[in-house]
Scaffold this motif. Structure first.
Motif, PDB file in Angstrom:
ATOM      1  N   ALA A  27      10.381  -0.128   1.122  1.00  0.00           N
ATOM      2  CA  ALA A  27      10.854   0.084  -0.262  1.00  0.00           C
ATOM      3  C   ALA A  27      12.531  -0.184  -0.352  1.00  0.00           C
ATOM      4  CB  ALA A  27      10.531   1.481  -0.923  1.00  0.00           C
ATOM      5  N   ARG A  31      10.474  -4.201  -0.687  1.00  0.00           N
ATOM      6  CA  ARG A  31       9.092  -4.420  -0.686  1.00  0.00           C
ATOM      7  C   ARG A  31       8.391  -3.297  -1.618  1.00  0.00           C
ATOM      8  NH1 ARG A  31       7.532  -4.566   5.467  1.00  0.00           N
ATOM      9  NH2 ARG A  31       5.652  -5.870   4.444  1.00  0.00           N
ATOM     10  N   SER A  32       7.402  -3.735  -2.404  1.00  0.00           N
ATOM     11  CA  SER A  32       6.543  -2.898  -3.194  1.00  0.00           C
ATOM     12  C   SER A  32       5.337  -2.242  -2.004  1.00  0.00           C
ATOM     13  CB  SER A  32       5.655  -3.519  -4.236  1.00  0.00           C
ATOM     14  OG  SER A  32       4.990  -4.729  -3.726  1.00  0.00           O
ATOM     15  N   ALA A  34       2.299   0.617  -1.220  1.00  0.00           N
ATOM     16  CA  ALA A  34       1.407   1.607  -1.516  1.00  0.00           C
ATOM     17  C   ALA A  34       1.023   2.359  -0.211  1.00  0.00           C
ATOM     18  CB  ALA A  34       0.046   0.980  -2.195  1.00  0.00           C
ATOM     19  N   VAL A  61       6.658   4.812  -4.629  1.00  0.00           N
ATOM     20  CA  VAL A  61       5.704   3.968  -4.233  1.00  0.00           C
ATOM     21  C   VAL A  61       4.089   4.415  -4.612  1.00  0.00           C
ATOM     22  CG1 VAL A  61       6.694   3.955  -1.938  1.00  0.00           C
ATOM     23  CG2 VAL A  61       5.153   5.806  -2.396  1.00  0.00           C
ATOM     24  N   THR A  62       3.297   3.510  -4.818  1.00  0.00           N
ATOM     25  CA  THR A  62       2.047   3.687  -5.308  1.00  0.00           C
ATOM     26  C   THR A  62       1.316   4.644  -4.468  1.00  0.00           C
ATOM     27  OG1 THR A  62       2.048   1.479  -6.455  1.00  0.00           O
ATOM     28  CG2 THR A  62      -0.142   2.545  -6.045  1.00  0.00           C
ATOM     29  N   GLU A 102      -1.626  -6.414  -4.700  1.00  0.00           N
ATOM     30  CA  GLU A 102      -0.966  -6.027  -5.623  1.00  0.00           C
ATOM     31  C   GLU A 102       0.590  -5.430  -5.155  1.00  0.00           C
ATOM     32  OE1 GLU A 102      -2.829  -3.108  -8.107  1.00  0.00           O
ATOM     33  OE2 GLU A 102      -4.244  -4.905  -8.821  1.00  0.00           O
ATOM     34  N   HIS A 103       0.384  -5.353  -3.761  1.00  0.00           N
ATOM     35  CA  HIS A 103       1.791  -4.605  -2.921  1.00  0.00           C
ATOM     36  C   HIS A 103       1.944  -5.708  -1.942  1.00  0.00           C
ATOM     37  CE1 HIS A 103       0.209  -1.399  -5.372  1.00  0.00           C
ATOM     38  NE2 HIS A 103       1.332  -0.852  -5.512  1.00  0.00           N
ATOM     39  N   ASP A 104       3.332  -5.431  -1.454  1.00  0.00           N
ATOM     40  CA  ASP A 104       3.795  -6.038   0.015  1.00  0.00           C
ATOM     41  C   ASP A 104       3.195  -5.444   0.967  1.00  0.00           C
ATOM     42  OD1 ASP A 104       5.348  -8.112  -1.576  1.00  0.00           O
ATOM     43  OD2 ASP A 104       6.783  -6.678  -2.000  1.00  0.00           O
TER      44      ASP A 104
END
Length: 242
Positions: A27, A31-32, A34, A61-62, A102-104
């Protein structure tokens, strides 16, 4: 690597803190991220689970949790005793795949070790990793007994054709004993993979901001940090044998 599976050589050895620290570094690098916990056991409804704890430490974070079972048991056993449907490898892979779209980076934190049963058909975290084609980061203990557990985990990964990203010591003691010091040299050989970090004992008790600042000191560049395995082993070199 859009998905990394985080597994341990056993339970209670620091997987959640390692997951949080890897998430924090990713993060911080823009970067995204989860964090997926397929099966949370031993936590009552309404209480924060491992994914929530990882997010508390890592930051924005998700998080996703597929199922929760109240008793602190293997997921298949806990699901059966609770009268609830288990979470099999197919569902884990499907959920991780959706998050990866949907996330990196998606971190899938297992429960206990690699071959703990997720369901009554014998499905395991290793099966989920195979479906995802994802590498596995192994979290190991520091002290006596860890070489055998690490070697067994590595053998299971090789047998299944799974990539082992490396090994991280999940809780490096403030006062390491002789076994822990010697294990720094022996763990990579036992694992057949590089030692990629050592998280200090009690790191999870740090304030989140301090945790995020320190995370880069715990992991090698392969995980986004600046930790140097050789320098760490030298600093903790065991005394000469009598």
């Amino acid at each position: 690597m859009p998905v990394i599976v985080v597994s341990g050589t056993g339970t209670g050895i620091g997987k959640t803190v390692v997951t949080a620290a890897v998430a924090a570094l990713a993060a911080a690098g823009g970067r995204s991220v989860a964090v997926l916990k397929p099966a949370q056991t031993g936590v009552a409804a309404g209480e924060p689970g491992d994914a929530a704890e990882a997010a508390r430490l890592a930051g924005p974070v998700t998080t996703a949790e597929l199922a929760r079972f109240p008793e602190p048991l293997a997921p298949a056993t806990a699901a059966r005793r609770a009268g609830l449907p288990p979470v099999g490898p197919d569902r884990v892979a499907e959920a991780a795949g959706k998050l990866a779209a949907e996330h990196d980076l998606v971190l899938v934190e297992g429960a206990g070790g690699l071959l703990v049963r997720l369901d009554d058909t014998g499905g395991t975290l290793a099966d989920a990793a195979a479906l995802l084609g994802a590498p596995v980061l192994v979290v190991a203990a520091a002290g006596l007994g860890t070489l055998n557990a690490t070697a067994l985990t590595a053998e299971a990964l090789r047998t299944r054709g799974l990539e082992q990203l490396g090994v991280v010591v999940g809780s490096w003691p403030d006062a390491p004993d002789l076994a822990a010091r010697c294990n720094l040299a022996d763990l990579p050989e036992a694992a057949g993979a590089p030692l990629l970090g050592a998280v200090p004992e009690g790191a999870g008790a740090l304030a989140p901001a301090a945790f995020r600042r320190a995370a880069a000191d715990w992991f090698a560049p392969a995980l986004g940090g600046r930790w140097d395995a050789s320098a760490f082993a030298t600093a903790h070199r065991p005394p000469a044998a009598p």
